[in-house]
Design an enzyme around this catalytic site. Structure first.
Site, PDB file in Angstrom:
ATOM      1  CD  GLU A  43      -2.518   1.819   0.488  1.00 40.98           C
ATOM      2  OE1 GLU A  43      -3.256   1.045  -0.125  1.00 40.98           O
ATOM      3  OE2 GLU A  43      -2.463   3.055   0.241  1.00 40.98           O
ATOM      4  CE1 TYR A  78     -24.856   4.700   4.455  1.00 34.71           C
ATOM      5  CE2 TYR A  78     -25.733   5.469   2.352  1.00 34.71           C
ATOM      6  CZ  TYR A  78     -24.685   4.959   3.108  1.00 34.71           C
ATOM      7  OH  TYR A  78     -23.457   4.738   2.513  1.00 34.71           O
ATOM      8  NE  ARG A  83     -14.829   4.091   1.587  1.00 35.07           N
ATOM      9  CZ  ARG A  83     -15.040   3.802   0.305  1.00 35.07           C
ATOM     10  NH1 ARG A  83     -16.154   4.152  -0.289  1.00 35.07           N
ATOM     11  NH2 ARG A  83     -14.149   3.168  -0.401  1.00 35.07           N
ATOM     12  CG  ASP A 102     -12.994   2.054  -8.157  1.00 35.46           C
ATOM     13  OD1 ASP A 102     -13.994   1.336  -8.389  1.00 35.46           O
ATOM     14  OD2 ASP A 102     -13.056   3.109  -7.500  1.00 35.46           O
TER      15      ASP A 102
HETATM   16  C1  LIG Z   1     -19.536   9.149  -3.509  1.00 35.48           C
HETATM   17  C2  LIG Z   1     -19.213   7.697  -3.573  1.00 35.48           C
HETATM   18  C3  LIG Z   1     -19.999   6.833  -2.842  1.00 35.48           C
HETATM   19  C4  LIG Z   1     -19.797   5.462  -2.954  1.00 35.48           C
HETATM   20  N1  LIG Z   1     -20.616   4.636  -2.269  1.00 35.48           N
HETATM   21  C5  LIG Z   1     -20.503   3.304  -2.432  1.00 35.48           C
HETATM   22  C6  LIG Z   1     -21.376   2.413  -1.766  1.00 35.48           C
HETATM   23  O1  LIG Z   1     -22.249   2.808  -0.982  1.00 35.48           O
HETATM   24  N2  LIG Z   1     -21.230   1.060  -2.000  1.00 35.48           N
HETATM   25  C7  LIG Z   1     -20.272   0.575  -2.856  1.00 35.48           C
HETATM   26  O2  LIG Z   1     -20.197  -0.658  -3.051  1.00 35.48           O
HETATM   27  N3  LIG Z   1     -19.384   1.417  -3.467  1.00 35.48           N
HETATM   28  C8  LIG Z   1     -19.479   2.765  -3.280  1.00 35.48           C
HETATM   29  N4  LIG Z   1     -18.597   3.601  -3.904  1.00 35.48           N
HETATM   30  C9  LIG Z   1     -17.515   3.064  -4.756  1.00 35.48           C
HETATM   31  C10 LIG Z   1     -16.306   2.591  -3.949  1.00 35.48           C
HETATM   32  O3  LIG Z   1     -15.890   3.572  -3.043  1.00 35.48           O
HETATM   33  C11 LIG Z   1     -15.124   2.235  -4.859  1.00 35.48           C
HETATM   34  O4  LIG Z   1     -15.602   1.563  -5.993  1.00 35.48           O
HETATM   35  C12 LIG Z   1     -14.157   1.325  -4.087  1.00 35.48           C
HETATM   36  O5  LIG Z   1     -13.553   2.049  -3.046  1.00 35.48           O
HETATM   37  C13 LIG Z   1     -13.088   0.731  -5.009  1.00 35.48           C
HETATM   38  O6  LIG Z   1     -12.204  -0.050  -4.235  1.00 35.48           O
HETATM   39  P1  LIG Z   1     -10.749  -0.416  -4.759  1.00 35.48           P
HETATM   40  O7  LIG Z   1     -10.133  -1.213  -3.664  1.00 35.48           O
HETATM   41  O8  LIG Z   1     -10.840  -0.998  -6.115  1.00 35.48           O
HETATM   42  O9  LIG Z   1     -10.002   0.978  -4.951  1.00 35.48           O
HETATM   43  P2  LIG Z   1      -9.638   2.085  -3.869  1.00 35.48           P
HETATM   44  O10 LIG Z   1     -10.632   2.126  -2.770  1.00 35.48           O
HETATM   45  O11 LIG Z   1      -9.372   3.328  -4.635  1.00 35.48           O
HETATM   46  O12 LIG Z   1      -8.278   1.557  -3.221  1.00 35.48           O
HETATM   47  C14 LIG Z   1      -7.056   1.611  -3.925  1.00 35.48           C
HETATM   48  C15 LIG Z   1      -5.914   1.504  -2.934  1.00 35.48           C
HETATM   49  O13 LIG Z   1      -4.687   1.432  -3.662  1.00 35.48           O
HETATM   50  C16 LIG Z   1      -3.749   2.336  -3.118  1.00 35.48           C
HETATM   51  N5  LIG Z   1      -2.833   2.736  -4.211  1.00 35.48           N
HETATM   52  C17 LIG Z   1      -3.115   3.560  -5.248  1.00 35.48           C
HETATM   53  N6  LIG Z   1      -2.038   3.672  -6.060  1.00 35.48           N
HETATM   54  C18 LIG Z   1      -1.064   2.883  -5.506  1.00 35.48           C
HETATM   55  C19 LIG Z   1       0.283   2.596  -5.889  1.00 35.48           C
HETATM   56  N7  LIG Z   1       0.826   3.106  -7.003  1.00 35.48           N
HETATM   57  N8  LIG Z   1       1.015   1.763  -5.106  1.00 35.48           N
HETATM   58  C20 LIG Z   1       0.468   1.210  -3.977  1.00 35.48           C
HETATM   59  N9  LIG Z   1      -0.817   1.470  -3.574  1.00 35.48           N
HETATM   60  C21 LIG Z   1      -1.567   2.289  -4.335  1.00 35.48           C
HETATM   61  C22 LIG Z   1      -4.593   3.479  -2.585  1.00 35.48           C
HETATM   62  O14 LIG Z   1      -3.907   4.229  -1.615  1.00 35.48           O
HETATM   63  C23 LIG Z   1      -5.787   2.716  -2.022  1.00 35.48           C
HETATM   64  O15 LIG Z   1      -5.561   2.289  -0.698  1.00 35.48           O
HETATM   65  C24 LIG Z   1     -18.746   4.971  -3.790  1.00 35.48           C
HETATM   66  C25 LIG Z   1     -17.924   5.848  -4.466  1.00 35.48           C
HETATM   67  C26 LIG Z   1     -18.154   7.203  -4.378  1.00 35.48           C
HETATM   68  C27 LIG Z   1     -17.280   8.138  -5.157  1.00 35.48           C
END
Ligand SMILES: Cc1cc2nc3c(=O)[nH]c(=O)nc-3n(C[C@H](O)[C@H](O)[C@H](O)COP(=O)(O)OP(=O)(O)OC[C@H]3O[C@@H](n4cnc5c(N)ncnc54)[C@H](O)[C@@H]3O)c2cc1C
Length: 392
Positions: free
Chosen positions: A33, A216, A107, A296
């Protein structure tokens, strides 16, 4: 594939789910991370039944029961009248309907629970302060490099590094994320302070021209999570932690009903943040050589279906099950993409379409929700998808 070594880039919800799911099938992955410490933002998260299935697979069922809140009713509120346009039953009957509960959670609580569960079985599972910058592949191994000069090698690497994935950039030449013209404001209010404004339902969305307010209860009904999505031409910063002011949030909602204004005014300004929503096109393929993507990084989605984190969790569980089922890394990826790409990309498109619907539907002429995305389970409903049992 019992002796497989796995590196995961990113300790967000997707990366942690994957590490936990791999742990369940007997693989101890290392998660790198970038952040020097784990600090999830203060905001709410919807854990729909499909996400609950994923977290239960990871051993977090009891944690969700303790820390999640299950509402018994949802609502869509007219922005000007403050009255319910529709009050569907959500939550309480989902276990019977979809096989798993529906929860609303903070979260940071979920993130801490995931980290604790992972580290209780492998205290070295997460390595902080390591920003991934590049990789080199041979036929059967991948070496990853970090900005601090460190390197590590594994049989399989997973990019779970979010919207601006550096791992994705190493695999595919795709356009940069684009600003959608929408900004999100988030805040947390004390339930006691906003009780008079919560008459419609414990979980509801207020809909007005080009704007929505989602609110909520979380934390055993002691807090209320509020997210306002606003269409705007003004470009805002992307990070989740740009402070916002009460005045700018109120300005976005002039003419809204007193209950909604009361709710916004009750959010302490020091919990108010804003960030811009960015979008990126779906990828037809997520893997190359010994490296793949999830969450994502593979399919960033707009928040209008509240499914982004849920999709990342589904990916993680399905990928771990593919590792368990396959005899080689290419077979893992073949099974994983077959099970996931069409589904997740369908949800990505569905989330975009839902955003357009929310922002263009006239609440004075509301006739009902659009049909749910057909990318889901047997009922065409995303909640019916179970990543722990879907065919891999
Ligand atoms: C307003 C809003 C509300 C939302 N509400 C919901 C909801 O109610 N329910 C739901 O299911 N989803 C919701 N989402 C979507 C959800 O937040 C994201 O889809 C989710 O967090 C994606 O998870 P992830 O682990 O793929 O990416 P991220 O959460 O972006 O995690 C990526 C991680 O990688 C790390 N990282 C980045 N680059 C590097 C690098 N080069 N080297 C090492 N580490 C790195 C970051 O620091 C981070 O810790 C919401 C999104 C938004 C914008």
């Amino acid at each position: 594939m019992e002796d497989l070594s796995v590196i995961i880039i990113g300790a967000g919800i997707g990366g942690l789910t994957t590490a936990l799911a791999l742990q369940r099938v007997g693989i101890a992955a290392t998660v790198y991370e970038a952040a020097p410490e784990l600090n999830e933002v203060g905001a709410g998260l919807t854990i729909s039944s499909n996400a609950t299935h994923a977290l239960e697979f990871c051993g977090l069922g009891p944690f969700l029961e303790e820390h999640g809140f299950t509402p018994d009713q949802g609502g869509l509120i007219h922005y000007r009248t403050g009255k319910a346009l529709v009050q569907p039953q959500i939550g309480r009957d989902y276990k019977a309907k979809f096989g798993a509960e529906y929860y609303l959670i903070h979260r940071a609580d979920l993130h801490n629970g995931m980290v604790g569960h992972l580290q209780s079985q492998n205290s070295d599972a997460i390595v902080l302060g390591h920003t991934f910058v590049g990789l080199e592949q041979t036929d059967d191994a991948v070496t990853v490099r970090f900005s601090n000069g460190a390197m590590d090698t594994a049989d399989l690497v997973i990019g779970a590094d979010g919207l601006r994935s550096a791992v994705r950039d190493c695999l595919f030449d795709t356009p940069e994320p684009k600003f959608t013209g929408q900004v999100a404001f988030r805040g947390l209010a004390s339930a006691a302070d906003v009780e008079p404004f919560m008459s419609v339902a414990p979980a509801a969305v207020a809909m007005g021209p080009g704007h929505t307010i989602t609110r909520y209860y979380i934390r055993n009904r002691t807090m209320v999570n509020v997210v306002c999505l606003a269409k705007t031409d003004v470009w805002q910063e992307e990070g989740w932690s740009t402070p916002a002011t009460t005045d700018e949030v109120l300005k976005e909602h002039e003419g809204w009903h007193a209950d909604l204004i009361g709710l916004l005014k009750a959010i302490p300004e020091d919990t108010l943040y804003k960030w811009a929503l960015f979008d990126r096109d779906a990828l037809p393929v997520w893997s190359q050589g010994q490296v793949t993507l999830l969450g994502d990084a593979a399919h960033p989605m707009l928040p209008f279906q509240g499914m982004g984190a849920a999709m990342a969790m589904e990916d993680g569980v399905v990928l771990a099950r593919c590792v368990e089922a396959a005899a080689s890394v290419p077979e893992v990826f073949e099974r994983y993409e077959k099970a996931r790409v069409e589904h997740a990309n369908g949800v990505l498109l569905g989330s975009r379409a839902m955003g357009v619907w929310y922002q263009t539907t006239d609440p004075d002429n509301f006739t009902g929700f659009p049909q749910p995305s057909s990318a889901g389970g047997p009922e065409g409903n995303l909640m019916a998808y179970n990543p722990a049992t879907v065919t891999v």
